[in-house]
Design a protein around this motif. Structure first.
Motif, PDB file in Angstrom:
ATOM      1  N   THR A  47      17.816  47.154  80.333  1.00 31.36           N
ATOM      2  CA  THR A  47      18.331  47.821  79.234  1.00 31.36           C
ATOM      3  C   THR A  47      18.543  46.983  78.260  1.00 31.36           C
ATOM      4  O   THR A  47      18.827  45.724  78.375  1.00 31.36           O
ATOM      5  CB  THR A  47      19.278  48.890  79.513  1.00 31.36           C
ATOM      6  OG1 THR A  47      20.435  47.974  79.995  1.00 31.36           O
ATOM      7  CG2 THR A  47      19.030  49.872  80.384  1.00 31.36           C
ATOM      8  N   GLU A  48      18.265  47.384  76.730  1.00 33.88           N
ATOM      9  CA  GLU A  48      18.431  46.278  75.859  1.00 33.88           C
ATOM     10  C   GLU A  48      19.843  46.192  75.355  1.00 33.88           C
ATOM     11  O   GLU A  48      20.305  45.108  74.885  1.00 33.88           O
ATOM     12  CB  GLU A  48      18.023  47.114  74.495  1.00 33.88           C
ATOM     13  CG  GLU A  48      16.189  47.128  74.662  1.00 33.88           C
ATOM     14  CD  GLU A  48      15.708  47.521  73.249  1.00 33.88           C
ATOM     15  OE1 GLU A  48      16.494  48.094  72.275  1.00 33.88           O
ATOM     16  OE2 GLU A  48      14.588  47.773  73.072  1.00 33.88           O
ATOM     17  N   ASP A  49      20.805  46.752  75.917  1.00 36.48           N
ATOM     18  CA  ASP A  49      22.275  46.684  75.854  1.00 36.48           C
ATOM     19  C   ASP A  49      22.909  45.989  76.996  1.00 36.48           C
ATOM     20  O   ASP A  49      24.236  45.452  76.852  1.00 36.48           O
ATOM     21  CB  ASP A  49      22.958  47.907  75.608  1.00 36.48           C
ATOM     22  CG  ASP A  49      23.021  48.611  77.108  1.00 36.48           C
ATOM     23  OD1 ASP A  49      22.145  48.205  77.907  1.00 36.48           O
ATOM     24  OD2 ASP A  49      23.846  49.610  77.111  1.00 36.48           O
ATOM     25  N   CYS A  50      22.266  45.267  77.921  1.00 38.36           N
ATOM     26  CA  CYS A  50      22.684  44.522  79.062  1.00 38.36           C
ATOM     27  C   CYS A  50      21.901  43.314  79.044  1.00 38.36           C
ATOM     28  O   CYS A  50      20.597  43.730  79.598  1.00 38.36           O
ATOM     29  CB  CYS A  50      23.147  45.338  80.126  1.00 38.36           C
ATOM     30  SG  CYS A  50      23.788  44.391  81.429  1.00 38.36           S
ATOM     31  N   SER A  51      22.230  42.064  79.351  1.00 39.41           N
ATOM     32  CA  SER A  51      21.325  40.932  79.413  1.00 39.41           C
ATOM     33  C   SER A  51      21.615  40.694  80.921  1.00 39.41           C
ATOM     34  O   SER A  51      22.634  40.591  81.640  1.00 39.41           O
ATOM     35  CB  SER A  51      22.012  39.781  78.894  1.00 39.41           C
ATOM     36  OG  SER A  51      21.372  38.636  79.109  1.00 39.41           O
ATOM     37  N   LEU A  52      20.499  40.756  81.779  1.00 37.74           N
ATOM     38  CA  LEU A  52      20.417  40.432  83.166  1.00 37.74           C
ATOM     39  C   LEU A  52      19.892  38.972  83.418  1.00 37.74           C
ATOM     40  O   LEU A  52      19.015  38.631  83.190  1.00 37.74           O
ATOM     41  CB  LEU A  52      19.534  41.626  83.864  1.00 37.74           C
ATOM     42  CG  LEU A  52      20.078  43.142  83.772  1.00 37.74           C
ATOM     43  CD1 LEU A  52      19.101  43.887  84.291  1.00 37.74           C
ATOM     44  CD2 LEU A  52      21.292  43.243  84.131  1.00 37.74           C
ATOM     45  N   ILE A  53      20.846  38.396  84.097  1.00 32.67           N
ATOM     46  CA  ILE A  53      20.613  36.752  84.142  1.00 32.67           C
ATOM     47  C   ILE A  53      20.220  36.326  85.523  1.00 32.67           C
ATOM     48  O   ILE A  53      21.127  36.929  86.622  1.00 32.67           O
ATOM     49  CB  ILE A  53      21.618  35.825  83.677  1.00 32.67           C
ATOM     50  CG1 ILE A  53      22.127  36.435  82.276  1.00 32.67           C
ATOM     51  CG2 ILE A  53      21.524  34.404  83.989  1.00 32.67           C
ATOM     52  CD1 ILE A  53      23.304  35.858  81.758  1.00 32.67           C
ATOM     53  N   LEU A  54      19.085  36.115  85.934  1.00 33.61           N
ATOM     54  CA  LEU A  54      18.652  35.624  87.418  1.00 33.61           C
ATOM     55  C   LEU A  54      19.184  34.322  87.757  1.00 33.61           C
ATOM     56  O   LEU A  54      19.061  33.243  86.814  1.00 33.61           O
ATOM     57  CB  LEU A  54      17.040  35.872  87.528  1.00 33.61           C
ATOM     58  CG  LEU A  54      16.519  37.012  87.730  1.00 33.61           C
ATOM     59  CD1 LEU A  54      17.127  37.438  89.213  1.00 33.61           C
ATOM     60  CD2 LEU A  54      17.056  38.176  86.807  1.00 33.61           C
ATOM     61  N   VAL A  55      19.860  33.945  88.598  1.00 32.55           N
ATOM     62  CA  VAL A  55      20.496  32.852  89.227  1.00 32.55           C
ATOM     63  C   VAL A  55      19.703  32.300  90.339  1.00 32.55           C
ATOM     64  O   VAL A  55      19.471  32.828  91.635  1.00 32.55           O
ATOM     65  CB  VAL A  55      22.108  32.885  89.541  1.00 32.55           C
ATOM     66  CG1 VAL A  55      22.562  31.536  89.833  1.00 32.55           C
ATOM     67  CG2 VAL A  55      22.650  33.586  88.466  1.00 32.55           C
ATOM     68  N   GLY A  56      19.111  31.199  90.377  1.00 28.60           N
ATOM     69  CA  GLY A  56      18.282  30.645  91.280  1.00 28.60           C
ATOM     70  C   GLY A  56      17.296  29.383  90.937  1.00 28.60           C
ATOM     71  O   GLY A  56      17.329  29.021  89.742  1.00 28.60           O
ATOM     72  N   PRO A  57      16.530  28.942  91.676  1.00 29.83           N
ATOM     73  CA  PRO A  57      15.644  27.695  91.494  1.00 29.83           C
ATOM     74  C   PRO A  57      14.781  28.130  90.138  1.00 29.83           C
ATOM     75  O   PRO A  57      13.882  28.875  90.444  1.00 29.83           O
ATOM     76  CB  PRO A  57      14.757  27.356  92.661  1.00 29.83           C
ATOM     77  CG  PRO A  57      15.546  28.068  93.972  1.00 29.83           C
ATOM     78  CD  PRO A  57      16.379  29.446  93.188  1.00 29.83           C
TER      79      PRO A  57
END
Length: 333
Positions: A26-36
């Motif tokens: 969604t535009e109101d939430c930044s989803l950050i992927l943590v990994g290689p």
């Protein structure tokens, strides 16, 4: 809002994690992927994802499910679990979600996050379906050995969580034992009963005394408190018996209409519908998902993380525990 997700946590990572994250955008939430990073970049091409929408936090090390949690956390500070907890500790994200090793997430959180208002032991809380709605059970695995004061804090934290997730003003909280009478139970439960009873006028909930195992599902209590050894064994038994019951039903029911009704009924017992189990008592929203979590469960966990951040679960627990500490100090004078 920013939520970090462990891209390499769980039996079906990274593919199911990426699917769940993509579905949660969604535009109101930044989803950050943590990994290689390099591996994630290649997978982004496969799943038609990009860093503009799904930022990557490089974490080149991975903690396997069978590794010793404490040793792995100390030896792999650049792992996806440790880096996610670090982002949470540094206030760079509002929440962290992982389907990786529960022990490793616990160890990383224990070492990396501050405890709220004098909490000695954080607790993992989960939702159990009951005859009315849900019962919250804690602790379900964070602490094998507990003291009476730990159970008091679990009760306070569980009540605040119930107010947010169940919409209750005055949750009914019970202490798990082998009988309703005050003198029933082991030394821990009897001492915890006396402590809760003595603090009754200071509490943010209705303490209903001892409850038994069946009260978890009959709706008598909104929150049930126990040590992590008991809670985890109880949770795993419940998961196993539910799987067995539905396996038997599926093998013996073939009529299409009934099969559909069974599938609808199953949703009430499907842990992937509830998202992760929050770790309460630390400064930050941290959700631990089942190791077998797939895309739907990751999406549910992200939604739950957003709900807890938006409704201020951490400030609510901090305020209540601080008030309890103040009132106890006054009473000691």
């Amino acid at each position: 809002m920013k939520i970090a997700i462990d891209a390499w946590g769980g039996d079906f990572a990274p593919h199911e994690i990426l699917k769940g994250v993509k579905e949660s955008y969604t535009e109101d939430c930044s989803l950050i992927l943590v990994g290689p990073r390099e591996q994630l970049i290649r997978l982004y091409s496969e799943y038609q994802m990009d860093e503009a929408r799904f930022p990557i936090e490089n974490a080149p090390q991975i903690i396997a499910m069978d590794e010793n949690p404490t040793e792995a956390v100390r030896k792999k500070p650049l792992s996806s679990i440790c880096r996610g907890i670090q982002l949470l500790a540094e206030k760079k994200v509002d929440a962290f979600v992982s389907a990786g090793s529960t022990g490793a997430v616990m160890a990383a959180a224990w070492l990396g996050l501050e405890r709220i208002a004098g909490v000695e032991r954080p607790a993992i809380v989960t939702s159990i379906p009951n005859s009315r709605a849900y019962t919250l059970l804690l602790d379900v695995g964070a602490n094998v050995d507990c003291k009476p004061r730990h159970l008091l804090h679990f009760a306070v934290m569980g009540a605040e969580y119930a107010k947010i997730t169940l919409g209750l003003d005055n949750p009914k909280v019970g202490l798990l034992s082998i009988g309703e009478e005050e003198n029933k139970g082991n030394e821990l439960s009897k001492a915890a009963y006396k402590l809760l009873k003595s603090r009754e006028h200071m509490l943010n909930f209705d303490f209903i005394g001892n409850v038994e195992g069946y009260n978890i599902v009959d709706g008598k209590a909104d929150v049930v408190v126990c040590d992590g050894f008991t809670g985890n064994a109880l949770l795993k038994f419940g998961e196993g018996i539910i799987e067995l019951i539905f396996k038997i039903i599926r093998e013996n029911v073939t009529e299409p209409a009934l099969v559909m009704r069974i599938k609808e009924t199953w949703k009430a017992f499907d842990w992937s519908e509830y998202g992760g189990a929050p770790l309460l008592g630390v400064e930050g929203v941290c959700l631990i998902c089942h190791g077998k979590t797939r895309a739907k469960g990751i999406k549910s966990a992200i939604l739950k993380a957003k709900e807890l951040v938006e409704n201020g679960i951490v400030p609510a627990i901090r305020e209540r525990l601080s008030r309890l500490n103040t009132e106890e100090a006054r009473g000691a004078k």
